[in-house]
Design a protein around this motif. Structure first.
Motif, short mmCIF file in Angstrom:
data_model
loop_
_atom_site.label_atom_id
_atom_site.label_comp_id
_atom_site.label_asym_id
_atom_site.label_seq_id
_atom_site.Cartn_x
_atom_site.Cartn_y
_atom_site.Cartn_z
N PRO A 136 0.84 -1.20 0.00
CA PRO A 136 0.00 0.00 0.00
C PRO A 136 0.88 1.25 0.00
N LEU A 137 0.53 2.22 -0.85
CA LEU A 137 1.31 3.46 -0.89
C LEU A 137 0.60 4.50 -0.04
N THR A 138 1.22 4.86 1.07
CA THR A 138 0.69 5.91 1.93
C THR A 138 1.82 6.91 2.13
N LYS A 139 1.50 8.04 2.78
CA LYS A 139 2.55 9.02 3.05
C LYS A 139 3.72 8.36 3.77
N LYS A 140 3.36 7.49 4.72
CA LYS A 140 4.37 6.85 5.56
C LYS A 140 5.25 5.88 4.76
N THR A 141 4.60 5.02 3.97
CA THR A 141 5.39 4.02 3.22
C THR A 141 6.21 4.71 2.13
N LEU A 142 5.64 5.78 1.54
CA LEU A 142 6.38 6.48 0.49
C LEU A 142 7.63 7.14 1.07
N LYS A 143 7.51 7.68 2.24
CA LYS A 143 8.65 8.35 2.87
C LYS A 143 9.82 7.37 3.03
N LYS A 144 9.49 6.15 3.39
CA LYS A 144 10.54 5.13 3.58
C LYS A 144 11.19 4.72 2.26
N ALA A 200 10.92 6.46 -0.81
CA ALA A 200 10.72 7.52 -1.80
C ALA A 200 11.69 7.43 -2.97
N LYS A 201 12.95 7.20 -2.70
CA LYS A 201 13.95 7.26 -3.77
C LYS A 201 13.66 6.19 -4.82
N ASN A 202 13.39 4.99 -4.35
CA ASN A 202 13.09 3.89 -5.25
C ASN A 202 11.83 4.17 -6.06
N PHE A 203 10.78 4.60 -5.35
CA PHE A 203 9.49 4.86 -6.00
C PHE A 203 9.63 5.98 -7.04
N ARG A 204 10.35 7.04 -6.69
CA ARG A 204 10.49 8.18 -7.61
C ARG A 204 11.29 7.83 -8.85
N GLN A 205 12.16 6.84 -8.71
CA GLN A 205 12.90 6.44 -9.92
C GLN A 205 12.04 5.51 -10.79
N GLU A 206 11.20 4.72 -10.14
CA GLU A 206 10.41 3.74 -10.90
C GLU A 206 9.16 4.34 -11.53
N VAL A 207 8.56 5.30 -10.82
CA VAL A 207 7.25 5.80 -11.24
C VAL A 207 7.36 7.28 -11.60
N VAL A 208 7.18 7.59 -12.88
CA VAL A 208 7.33 9.00 -13.29
C VAL A 208 6.06 9.51 -13.97
N PHE A 209 5.90 10.81 -13.91
CA PHE A 209 4.65 11.42 -14.33
C PHE A 209 4.93 12.68 -15.14
N ALA A 210 4.55 12.67 -16.41
CA ALA A 210 4.63 13.87 -17.23
C ALA A 210 3.30 14.60 -17.09
N MET A 211 3.32 15.70 -16.35
CA MET A 211 2.06 16.42 -16.06
C MET A 211 1.51 17.11 -17.30
N GLN A 212 0.26 17.52 -17.14
CA GLN A 212 -0.48 18.12 -18.25
C GLN A 212 0.25 19.35 -18.82
N ASP A 213 0.84 20.17 -17.94
CA ASP A 213 1.54 21.37 -18.38
C ASP A 213 3.04 21.17 -18.17
#
Ligand code: ATP
Ligand code: MG
Length: 260
Positions: free
Chosen positions: A69-77, A79-92
């Motif tokens: 489950p991705l929550t604020k708490k689990t993401l904090k632990k 974060a680096k791995n998740f941010r490298q794996e999951v990327v988002f090109a925003m609308q603007d």
């Protein structure tokens, strides 16, 4: 890879009332799937993508990434791995470009995630996106389409596993759109792409998720089946109706938007 269960999300209006913009959403994404996210303006597409990218969190229900489950708490632990794996090109794209030069923009993630041969990689990605001549320019001085390319190069260079794009062709001319479609087709990565362009959607993915104006998931299935389901397309307001003249006779019928 992704599991969304009974997910709801609401924003607060100026009187602090909760306004629900995603209601009881359920779906899963398997590794390697290419998904198109459809729905009218305000149906909640960008909000859903922000949740998938861990920028905001479900108010109800859960989002699990790789069975966690991705929550604020689990993401904090993680974060680096998740941010490298999951990327988002925003609308603007402008909202995501913040470095002094295009070179620095592409190099930023590479440095952050400690890649080797950074200079070589920046040049390689710039070549892929045909933006080598812009490497010394400020990203803010570029055209909309050029910004989109810089953004994509800077996101893909860190070799993510899950790519989200919010209306990626909005700023692109027809040749660049065609190039992007081919590029994404060959890109071996799990992706979810929102678009208003149904005909393009068919080329970008095999499965469609459709959000309705009631903020619920109206459709989850094969995109070619969706294209043949006029009742569903009308219900989701993915088609429009306007006046036509055929042999001098005025009448109205439904059309699929096909801008390019
Ligand atoms: N930061 C915010 N604060 C308050 N309300 C918001 C915020 N962001 C979005 N909303 C509201 O949530 C609803 C869904 O917005 P969202 O941007 O997710 O829709 P969308 O499907 O991406 O629309 P579009 O096709 O126009 O991009 C809209 O009614 C919008 O006004
Ligand atoms: Mg949006």
């Amino acid at each position: 890879m992704v599991k969304i269960q009974n997910l709801s999300y609401s924003y607060q209006d100026y009187q602090l009332n909760e306004i629900e913009v995603l209601k009881n959403i359920n779906f899963e994404i398997q590794e390697g799937e290419k998904i198109i996210l459809l729905g009218i303006n305000g149906s909640g597409k960008s909000t859903l993508l922000k949740i998938l990218n861990g920028l905001i969190f479900p108010k109800e229900g859960t989002y699990s990434y790789k069975n966690e489950p991705l929550t604020k708490k689990t993401l904090k632990k993680n974060a680096k791995n998740f941010r490298q794996e999951v990327v988002f090109a925003m609308q603007d794209p402008s909202s995501m470009l913040f470095n002094a030069t295009v070179y620095d923009e592409i190099a930023f993630g590479l440095k952050q995630f400690k890649f080797d041969n950074i200079e070589e990689r920046v040049h390689q990605w710039a070549k892929t996106f045909k933006i080598e001549h812009l490497l010394k320019s400020s990203p803010l001085s570029l055209s909309g389409g050029q910004k989109q390319k810089v953004l994509l190069a800077s996101l893909l260079c860190i070799e993510p596993k899950f790519l989200m794009m919010d209306e990626p062709t909005a700023h692109l001319d027809p040749p660049t759109t065609g190039w992007l479609v081919e590029f994404l087709e060959e890109l071996n990565i799990t992706s979810i792409i929102s678009t208003h362009n149904l005909s393009l959607g068919q080329e970008l993915g095999h499965r469609a998720l459709v959000l309705g104006d009631n903020h619920q998931l109206l459709y989850d299935g094969d995109i070619s089946t969706l294209m043949e389901d006029m009742d569903m397309l009308i219900n989701a307001q993915l088609v429009h109706k306007h006046k036509h003249y055929h042999d001098g006779v005025e009448h109205k019928h439904y059309h699929i938007h096909n801008w390019k």
